[in-house]
Design a protein around this motif. Sequence first.
Motif, PDB file in Angstrom:
ATOM      1  N   HIS A   1       0.835  -1.199   0.000  1.00  0.00           N
ATOM      2  CA  HIS A   1       0.000   0.000   0.000  1.00  0.00           C
ATOM      3  C   HIS A   1       0.871   1.250   0.000  1.00  0.00           C
ATOM      4  CE1 HIS A   1      -3.279   2.742   0.758  1.00  0.00           C
ATOM      5  NE2 HIS A   1      -2.615   3.245   1.789  1.00  0.00           N
ATOM      6  N   TYR A   2       0.514   2.207  -0.871  1.00  0.00           N
ATOM      7  CA  TYR A   2       1.226   3.481  -0.986  1.00  0.00           C
ATOM      8  C   TYR A   2       0.264   4.613  -0.648  1.00  0.00           C
ATOM      9  CZ  TYR A   2       3.264   7.533  -3.458  1.00  0.00           C
ATOM     10  OH  TYR A   2       3.752   8.765  -3.799  1.00  0.00           O
ATOM     11  N   GLY A   3       0.761   5.593   0.112  1.00  0.00           N
ATOM     12  CA  GLY A   3      -0.107   6.710   0.437  1.00  0.00           C
ATOM     13  C   GLY A   3       0.625   7.804   1.198  1.00  0.00           C
ATOM     14  N   SER A   4      -0.157   8.669   1.823  1.00  0.00           N
ATOM     15  CA  SER A   4       0.328   9.868   2.496  1.00  0.00           C
ATOM     16  C   SER A   4       0.336   9.654   4.004  1.00  0.00           C
ATOM     17  CB  SER A   4      -0.593  11.039   2.139  1.00  0.00           C
ATOM     18  OG  SER A   4      -1.896  10.803   2.683  1.00  0.00           O
ATOM     19  N   SER A   5       0.307  10.747   4.763  1.00  0.00           N
ATOM     20  CA  SER A   5       0.272  10.652   6.224  1.00  0.00           C
ATOM     21  C   SER A   5      -0.964   9.924   6.720  1.00  0.00           C
ATOM     22  CB  SER A   5       0.319  12.054   6.840  1.00  0.00           C
ATOM     23  OG  SER A   5      -0.763  12.839   6.368  1.00  0.00           O
TER      24      SER A   5
ATOM     25  N   LEU B   1      -4.533  -7.061   9.425  1.00  0.00           N
ATOM     26  CA  LEU B   1      -4.767  -8.035  10.486  1.00  0.00           C
ATOM     27  C   LEU B   1      -6.173  -8.616  10.401  1.00  0.00           C
ATOM     28  CD1 LEU B   1      -2.925  -6.157  13.336  1.00  0.00           C
ATOM     29  CD2 LEU B   1      -2.346  -8.451  12.517  1.00  0.00           C
ATOM     30  N   THR B   2      -7.114  -7.825   9.958  1.00  0.00           N
ATOM     31  CA  THR B   2      -8.481  -8.311   9.805  1.00  0.00           C
ATOM     32  C   THR B   2      -8.570  -9.399   8.742  1.00  0.00           C
ATOM     33  OG1 THR B   2      -9.413  -6.185  10.493  1.00  0.00           O
ATOM     34  CG2 THR B   2     -10.849  -7.617   9.229  1.00  0.00           C
ATOM     35  N   THR B   3      -7.779  -9.265   7.688  1.00  0.00           N
ATOM     36  CA  THR B   3      -7.880 -10.181   6.547  1.00  0.00           C
ATOM     37  C   THR B   3      -6.773 -11.218   6.481  1.00  0.00           C
ATOM     38  OG1 THR B   3      -6.601  -8.663   5.173  1.00  0.00           O
ATOM     39  CG2 THR B   3      -8.988  -8.365   5.188  1.00  0.00           C
ATOM     40  N   GLY B   4      -5.731 -11.050   7.286  1.00  0.00           N
ATOM     41  CA  GLY B   4      -4.596 -11.956   7.199  1.00  0.00           C
ATOM     42  C   GLY B   4      -3.592 -11.584   6.138  1.00  0.00           C
ATOM     43  N   ALA B   5      -3.719 -10.399   5.532  1.00  0.00           N
ATOM     44  CA  ALA B   5      -2.780  -9.974   4.498  1.00  0.00           C
ATOM     45  C   ALA B   5      -1.430  -9.626   5.111  1.00  0.00           C
ATOM     46  CB  ALA B   5      -3.336  -8.769   3.742  1.00  0.00           C
ATOM     47  N   ALA B   6      -0.371  -9.821   4.321  1.00  0.00           N
ATOM     48  CA  ALA B   6       0.992  -9.465   4.733  1.00  0.00           C
ATOM     49  C   ALA B   6       1.302  -8.083   4.163  1.00  0.00           C
ATOM     50  CB  ALA B   6       1.988 -10.498   4.232  1.00  0.00           C
ATOM     51  N   LEU B   7       1.266  -7.073   5.018  1.00  0.00           N
ATOM     52  CA  LEU B   7       1.312  -5.676   4.602  1.00  0.00           C
ATOM     53  C   LEU B   7       2.733  -5.164   4.419  1.00  0.00           C
ATOM     54  CD1 LEU B   7      -0.084  -2.825   4.318  1.00  0.00           C
ATOM     55  CD2 LEU B   7       0.171  -2.630   6.808  1.00  0.00           C
ATOM     56  N   THR B   8       2.940  -4.409   3.345  1.00  0.00           N
ATOM     57  CA  THR B   8       4.070  -3.498   3.221  1.00  0.00           C
ATOM     58  C   THR B   8       3.477  -2.108   3.093  1.00  0.00           C
ATOM     59  OG1 THR B   8       5.497  -5.128   2.143  1.00  0.00           O
ATOM     60  CG2 THR B   8       6.070  -2.807   1.860  1.00  0.00           C
ATOM     61  N   ASN B   9       3.705  -1.257   4.102  1.00  0.00           N
ATOM     62  CA  ASN B   9       3.072   0.061   4.148  1.00  0.00           C
ATOM     63  C   ASN B   9       4.056   1.119   3.648  1.00  0.00           C
ATOM     64  OD1 ASN B   9       1.718   2.417   4.676  1.00  0.00           O
ATOM     65  ND2 ASN B   9       1.256   1.958   6.808  1.00  0.00           N
ATOM     66  N   LEU B  10       3.789   1.633   2.458  1.00  0.00           N
ATOM     67  CA  LEU B  10       4.563   2.738   1.906  1.00  0.00           C
ATOM     68  C   LEU B  10       3.759   4.029   2.035  1.00  0.00           C
ATOM     69  CD1 LEU B  10       6.164   1.124  -1.285  1.00  0.00           C
ATOM     70  CD2 LEU B  10       6.965   1.102   1.090  1.00  0.00           C
ATOM     71  N   GLY B  11       3.200   4.248   3.225  1.00  0.00           N
ATOM     72  CA  GLY B  11       2.550   5.510   3.531  1.00  0.00           C
ATOM     73  C   GLY B  11       3.591   6.467   4.076  1.00  0.00           C
ATOM     74  N   PHE B  12       3.818   7.577   3.368  1.00  0.00           N
ATOM     75  CA  PHE B  12       4.878   8.518   3.715  1.00  0.00           C
ATOM     76  C   PHE B  12       4.265   9.880   4.029  1.00  0.00           C
ATOM     77  CE2 PHE B  12       7.072   5.722   0.457  1.00  0.00           C
ATOM     78  CZ  PHE B  12       7.718   4.926   1.413  1.00  0.00           C
ATOM     79  N   ALA B  13       4.302  10.263   5.296  1.00  0.00           N
ATOM     80  CA  ALA B  13       3.663  11.504   5.727  1.00  0.00           C
ATOM     81  C   ALA B  13       4.179  12.700   4.938  1.00  0.00           C
ATOM     82  CB  ALA B  13       3.903  11.707   7.227  1.00  0.00           C
ATOM     83  N   GLY B  14       3.256  13.433   4.339  1.00  0.00           N
ATOM     84  CA  GLY B  14       3.603  14.629   3.589  1.00  0.00           C
ATOM     85  C   GLY B  14       4.354  14.395   2.301  1.00  0.00           C
ATOM     86  N   SER B  15       4.452  13.153   1.843  1.00  0.00           N
ATOM     87  CA  SER B  15       5.422  12.848   0.781  1.00  0.00           C
ATOM     88  C   SER B  15       4.898  11.929  -0.312  1.00  0.00           C
ATOM     89  CB  SER B  15       6.674  12.218   1.414  1.00  0.00           C
ATOM     90  OG  SER B  15       7.222  13.066   2.399  1.00  0.00           O
ATOM     91  N   ALA B  16       3.593  11.767  -0.450  1.00  0.00           N
ATOM     92  CA  ALA B  16       3.049  10.935  -1.522  1.00  0.00           C
ATOM     93  C   ALA B  16       2.918  11.780  -2.780  1.00  0.00           C
ATOM     94  CB  ALA B  16       1.701  10.342  -1.112  1.00  0.00           C
TER      95      ALA B  16
ATOM     96  N   VAL C   1      -1.793  -4.352  -4.980  1.00  0.00           N
ATOM     97  CA  VAL C   1      -1.202  -3.033  -4.808  1.00  0.00           C
ATOM     98  C   VAL C   1      -2.342  -2.026  -4.677  1.00  0.00           C
ATOM     99  CG1 VAL C   1       0.202  -1.213  -5.863  1.00  0.00           C
ATOM    100  CG2 VAL C   1       0.870  -3.624  -6.119  1.00  0.00           C
ATOM    101  N   THR C   2      -2.284  -1.198  -3.638  1.00  0.00           N
ATOM    102  CA  THR C   2      -3.236  -0.098  -3.510  1.00  0.00           C
ATOM    103  C   THR C   2      -2.467   1.207  -3.442  1.00  0.00           C
ATOM    104  OG1 THR C   2      -3.338  -0.438  -1.102  1.00  0.00           O
ATOM    105  CG2 THR C   2      -5.054  -1.477  -2.434  1.00  0.00           C
ATOM    106  N   LEU C   3      -2.982   2.220  -4.124  1.00  0.00           N
ATOM    107  CA  LEU C   3      -2.310   3.505  -4.252  1.00  0.00           C
ATOM    108  C   LEU C   3      -3.286   4.601  -3.846  1.00  0.00           C
ATOM    109  CD1 LEU C   3      -0.968   2.879  -7.886  1.00  0.00           C
ATOM    110  CD2 LEU C   3       0.274   2.415  -5.758  1.00  0.00           C
ATOM    111  N   LYS C   4      -3.045   5.229  -2.715  1.00  0.00           N
ATOM    112  CA  LYS C   4      -3.906   6.316  -2.268  1.00  0.00           C
ATOM    113  C   LYS C   4      -3.196   7.625  -2.590  1.00  0.00           C
ATOM    114  CE  LYS C   4      -6.717   7.804   1.628  1.00  0.00           C
ATOM    115  NZ  LYS C   4      -6.311   9.232   1.533  1.00  0.00           N
TER     116      LYS C   4
END
Length: 366
Positions: free
Chosen positions: A147-151, A171-186, A204-207
């Motif tokens: 997942h990619y996103g902002s703050s 955790l709700t779904t059992g997915a193995a997360l890689t969090n590319l949420g970057f505060a102020g920087s998407a 892949v999800t892109l916010k």
Amino acid sequence: MIHLPHDHVMILGALDLERTPTGVRPRRLPAWTRPRLCDRLMDLVVAQAAGVRLRLRTAARSLALGAHVTLPVMPDGQQPAMFDLAVDGNILARVPATEIVRFDDLPAGEKDVEIWLPHNAIVELRTVDADAPLLAPTPPTGLAWLHYGSSISHGLEAPAPTLTWPAIAALTTGAALTNLGFAGSAMLDPEVARAIRDTPADLVTLKVGINIVGEAAMRERTFVPALHGFLDTIRDGHPHTPVIVVSPTPFSELENTSGPTVLDPETGRRHAAGTNGDGALTLTSVRTLIAGIVDLRADSALHYLDGRELLSAEEAEALPDGIHPDPAAHVRMGKRAARLIRERLGRSLWRPDDENRSRPGGAGVA
């Protein structure tokens, strides 16, 4: 006691491990991106360990993690640095950061243990000590979700690492997360697109959009090709992987007025200071552009999700600063994300027993 890194401890959610004289620091982008992303805020938030966790298998009843934690001072304040422990996907303990982070009274028998690092801190991992041997770790069984996103995705307002909305959804779904949420920087940086391209993922999800509008970083002329190029690069490495593009959640100041925003120190809220026209972006216009881009590409594995389905305008207006989720909003968004992604992609991508899994923040967590 073992010293990190070690073959019997997986470090998940990090795309780089920076070696230090006494251990390793997880970073959420590959090392080659660092000299190219010449922005001090970006360098800081990449080093914060959102979604990063240790995974190990053991019969131990007690674990101790040796770590050095640096909690940066953020302009809007910060939550304390916390470590969460999950056993077989269920959150059982939460402790504040210290030089030695201890977890006692773990369940008996062999088990898969994950220690989630503080999402708001830079963590140097040094040692792991246990009262039983560490066995060869088993890889996660859920889908690999990047997942990619902002703050809003980074989740600095959440009180613990498993209480950001992406962590709750994982955790709700059992997915193995890689969090590319970057505060102020998407900002749709091409280096980030290349990192996503090169990282194995089942989803892949892109916010995208809020930082670009809020900083007036692009106009329509540059945003449209930038998003197309970002998606093109991802498709080079993931030609058939489901990709969901999520438009911004609401923020009343920017719905129909362009950025940049300025912070009101009296209220702690940001106000739009831009002027519309000549291709200036607002949240309303950027949602329309994102939906149109997804439709134009005619890609059956590419989907659009309106961010207002994750958080409504009424909910956002009630938030302390009108934009960033408070702890309760993170929980609602995480549960909604799990449901909305399932609706778009089909139940088969999630674990079949996801509705029966223990939710984060349950029994055993103070």
